[in-house]
Enzyme design. Structure first.
Site, PDB file in Angstrom:
ATOM      1  N   LYS A 177      74.140  67.074  79.637  1.00  0.00           N
ATOM      2  CA  LYS A 177      74.502  65.647  79.678  1.00  0.00           C
ATOM      3  C   LYS A 177      73.299  64.776  79.285  1.00  0.00           C
ATOM      4  O   LYS A 177      73.440  63.759  78.600  1.00  0.00           O
ATOM      5  CB  LYS A 177      75.010  65.263  81.076  1.00  0.00           C
ATOM      6  CG  LYS A 177      75.304  63.760  81.238  1.00  0.00           C
ATOM      7  CD  LYS A 177      76.501  63.328  80.405  1.00  0.00           C
ATOM      8  CE  LYS A 177      76.611  61.867  80.053  1.00  0.00           C
ATOM      9  NZ  LYS A 177      76.363  60.837  80.968  1.00  0.00           N
ATOM     10  N   ASN A 191      73.060  62.169  76.162  1.00  0.00           N
ATOM     11  CA  ASN A 191      72.608  60.774  76.214  1.00  0.00           C
ATOM     12  C   ASN A 191      71.463  60.511  75.243  1.00  0.00           C
ATOM     13  O   ASN A 191      71.387  59.439  74.650  1.00  0.00           O
ATOM     14  CB  ASN A 191      72.209  60.393  77.646  1.00  0.00           C
ATOM     15  CG  ASN A 191      73.431  60.135  78.512  1.00  0.00           C
ATOM     16  OD1 ASN A 191      74.517  60.616  78.212  1.00  0.00           O
ATOM     17  ND2 ASN A 191      73.273  59.382  79.576  1.00  0.00           N
TER      18      ASN A 191
HETATM   19  C1  6PG Z   1      78.244  58.346  79.140  1.00  0.00           C
HETATM   20  C2  6PG Z   1      77.041  57.460  79.125  1.00  0.00           C
HETATM   21  C3  6PG Z   1      76.643  57.041  80.490  1.00  0.00           C
HETATM   22  C4  6PG Z   1      75.330  56.294  80.543  1.00  0.00           C
HETATM   23  C5  6PG Z   1      75.347  54.999  79.859  1.00  0.00           C
HETATM   24  C6  6PG Z   1      74.133  54.152  80.148  1.00  0.00           C
HETATM   25  O1  6PG Z   1      78.093  59.422  78.596  1.00  0.00           O
HETATM   26  O2  6PG Z   1      79.293  57.977  79.660  1.00  0.00           O
HETATM   27  O3  6PG Z   1      75.981  58.150  78.573  1.00  0.00           O
HETATM   28  O4  6PG Z   1      76.535  58.176  81.281  1.00  0.00           O
HETATM   29  O5  6PG Z   1      75.028  56.078  81.847  1.00  0.00           O
HETATM   30  O6  6PG Z   1      75.503  55.137  78.503  1.00  0.00           O
HETATM   31  O7  6PG Z   1      72.966  54.709  79.711  1.00  0.00           O
HETATM   32  P1  6PG Z   1      71.700  53.763  79.522  1.00  0.00           P
HETATM   33  O8  6PG Z   1      71.773  52.702  80.568  1.00  0.00           O
HETATM   34  O9  6PG Z   1      70.511  54.624  79.713  1.00  0.00           O
HETATM   35  O10 6PG Z   1      71.843  53.189  78.161  1.00  0.00           O
END
Ligand code: 6PG
Length: 485
Positions: free
Chosen positions: A198, A202
């Site tokens: 995961k 990201n």
């Molecule tokens: C997902 C996203 C999620 C993540 C946000 C915010 O896969 O649903 O990756 O898990 O928390 O995208 O990430 P940032 O705040 O670091 O941009």
């Protein structure tokens, strides 16, 4: 009558016990609980503040008949049929440890605690070790797809044992997104593998978003286009080889007007992006394993630069000279290149992300099935796209490539798209339009495919000042240079 029944007025179906429990009714937790109930599973829910539990239950409509809202952790545990699977959807970090500590004395042998937050995989590994010998097991589960994904079908990356996974698989496959009728949920390895995968998801998400933003920057600043027109272009690209959720929402964001002013909303949003840490972790882990993930690194750093807002304002005054905008003919030529340039950048960034997972899989002995990872990312998650189908094919073919860029289909795609990336990066430099992730992707590609690089000189320098030694192509063993002392 139990507390929850009194407080929330739910009616017990005789003999019914929940099949699964969920702690933490924030946005992601609430939506995941509704998704679980909708797929026919009775779910017990608990939140630190009972007010939120009440509001959640109140708004659950018909799904209320499969939701058991609990007012205390004791009641929550008692309402789940053992051996209990319990999903934690609480903020990553200390809150997870606190929640485990509170649950632990109430649980019994065989119960499974599943952390579905964005945990650092190193914390997951520690938690698994801490619960070792307690009769309880711990699963680190990556969940992607944001609010909508949680409610209607996320992509789910599980780290755990095959036995633990088998116990929760029916629930997970029923709530996950589907691609060609295949559920986007899978066991991706033991221990911290789920949260690691995961984290890399990201990291790739950061790179993908940053490269899209750079293309937007070129169109806005070097070509002088309006947001709506840029949105139209992204919408068109979304019908072709760049088809993906991120390109689709980019078009929508760019084409949305602010109701109060009528202006494109994107023109009114502050140009400073936040981050919660997962992108940075991906880069840190890549560095620790010695895997170049430069496009992801550039994306993380670009968010940091974006946050230096007042410093940037001062710098813009200190260095006011800007090259002229492109003339119409050059702007048109650039526009024709952007789609392929974005594709090339994306291929390099995904190749880096998959290389990071490959390295971690070897380092920690996880045997992460990279093809499966690509398949469960085709729907539900933020980076979902058809493109991931090509990656799955590359990893599931007869020869698993050492690097995605060596898979024949990708050699062909990159050969066709890299020239456009090169022209776009050159134009970005010429027009002083920052394109750090696209540039990093190109530099990575050029460095990686250079059979003879320039580190021979670095080795000469290292030996010169520190007698570090080097190897020669023509003589065996460690050597030193004939430097004048
Ligand atoms: C997902 C996203 C999620 C993540 C946000 C915010 O896969 O649903 O990756 O898990 O928390 O995208 O990430 P940032 O705040 O670091 O941009």
């Amino acid at each position: 009558m139990t507390q929850g029944q009194e407080l929330f007025g739910w009616k017990r179906i005789k003999g019914m016990r929940a099949q699964i429990g969920l702690v933490g009714l924030g946005v992601m937790g609430s939506n995941l609980a509704l998704n679980i109930a909708e797929k026919g599973h009775a779910v017990a829910v608990f939140n630190r503040t009972t007010k939120r539990t009440g509001a959640f239950f109140e708004n659950a409509g018909d799904l209320r008949e499969r939701i058991v809202p609990c007012a205390s952790l004791e009641e929550f545990v008692a309402q789940i049929a053992p051996p209990r699977p319990i999903i934690l959807m609480v903020p990553a970090g200390e809150a997870v440890d606190q929640q485990i500590a509170q649950l632990r004395p109430l649980l019994s042998d065989g119960d499974i605690v599943i952390d579905a937050g964005n945990a650092n995989f190193r914390d997951t590994v520690r938690r698994i070790a801490e619960l070792d010998d307690t009769g309880l097991s711990f699963i680190g589960m990556g969940v992607s797809g944001g609010e909508d994904g949680a409610r209607h079908g996320p992509s789910i990356m599980v780290g755990g044992t095959p036995e633990g996974y088998a116990r929760i698989e029916p629930v997970l496959t029923s709530i996950a997104a589907r691609y060609d009728d295949e559920p986007c949920a899978a066991l991706v390895g033991p221990g911290g593998a789920g949260h690691f995968v995961k984290t890399v998801h990201n990291g790739i998400e950061y790179a993908d978003m940053q490269m899209i933003a750079e293309i937007y920057g070129l169109l806005r600043d070097a070509a002088g286009m309006e947001a709506g027109a840029i949105g139209d272009l992204f919408a068109r690209w979304n019908e072709g080889r760049l088809e993906s959720y991120l390109v689709e929402i980019t078009a929508e964001v760019l084409r949305t007007a602010d109701p109060a002013t009528g202006r494109p909303i994107v023109d009114l949003i502050v140009d400073s992006a936040g981050q919660k840490g997962t992108g940075r972790w991906a880069v840190i882990e890549a560095q620790m394993m010695g895997v170049p993930a430069t496009a992801i690194e550039a994306a993380v750093a670009a968010r940091v630069v974006s946050s230096l807002r007042s410093e940037r304002a001062r710098a813009a005054q200190a260095y006011p000279d800007r090259p002229a905008r492109l003339d119409a003919a050059r702007a048109r030529a650039m526009k024709d290149d952007l789609e392929m340039a974005l594709l090339a950048g994306k291929i390099a960034a995904y190749a880096q992300g998959f290389a990071v997972m490959d390295a971690a899989s070897r380092e920690f002995g996880w045997s992460v099935p990279l093809g499966t990872v690509a398949r469960i990312w085709r729907a539900g998650c933020i980076i979902r796209s058809q493109f991931l189908g090509r990656i799955a094919e590359a990893y599931e073919g007869t020869d698993e490539p050492a690097n995605l860029l060596l898979a024949p289909a990708f050699v062909e795609m990159m050969t066709r798209s890299a020239p456009a990336l090169r022209r776009v990066v050159a134009l970005a430099a010429e027009t002083a339009t920052p394109a750090p992730a696209l540039s990093a992707a190109l530099a990575y590609f050029d460095g990686w495919r250079q059979a003879r690089g320039t580190a021979n000189l670095i080795q000469g320098q290292r030996d010169f000042f520190g007698a570090h030694g080097f190897r020669r192509d023509d003589v065996e063993g460690e050597q030193h240079g004939p430097w004048a002392s």
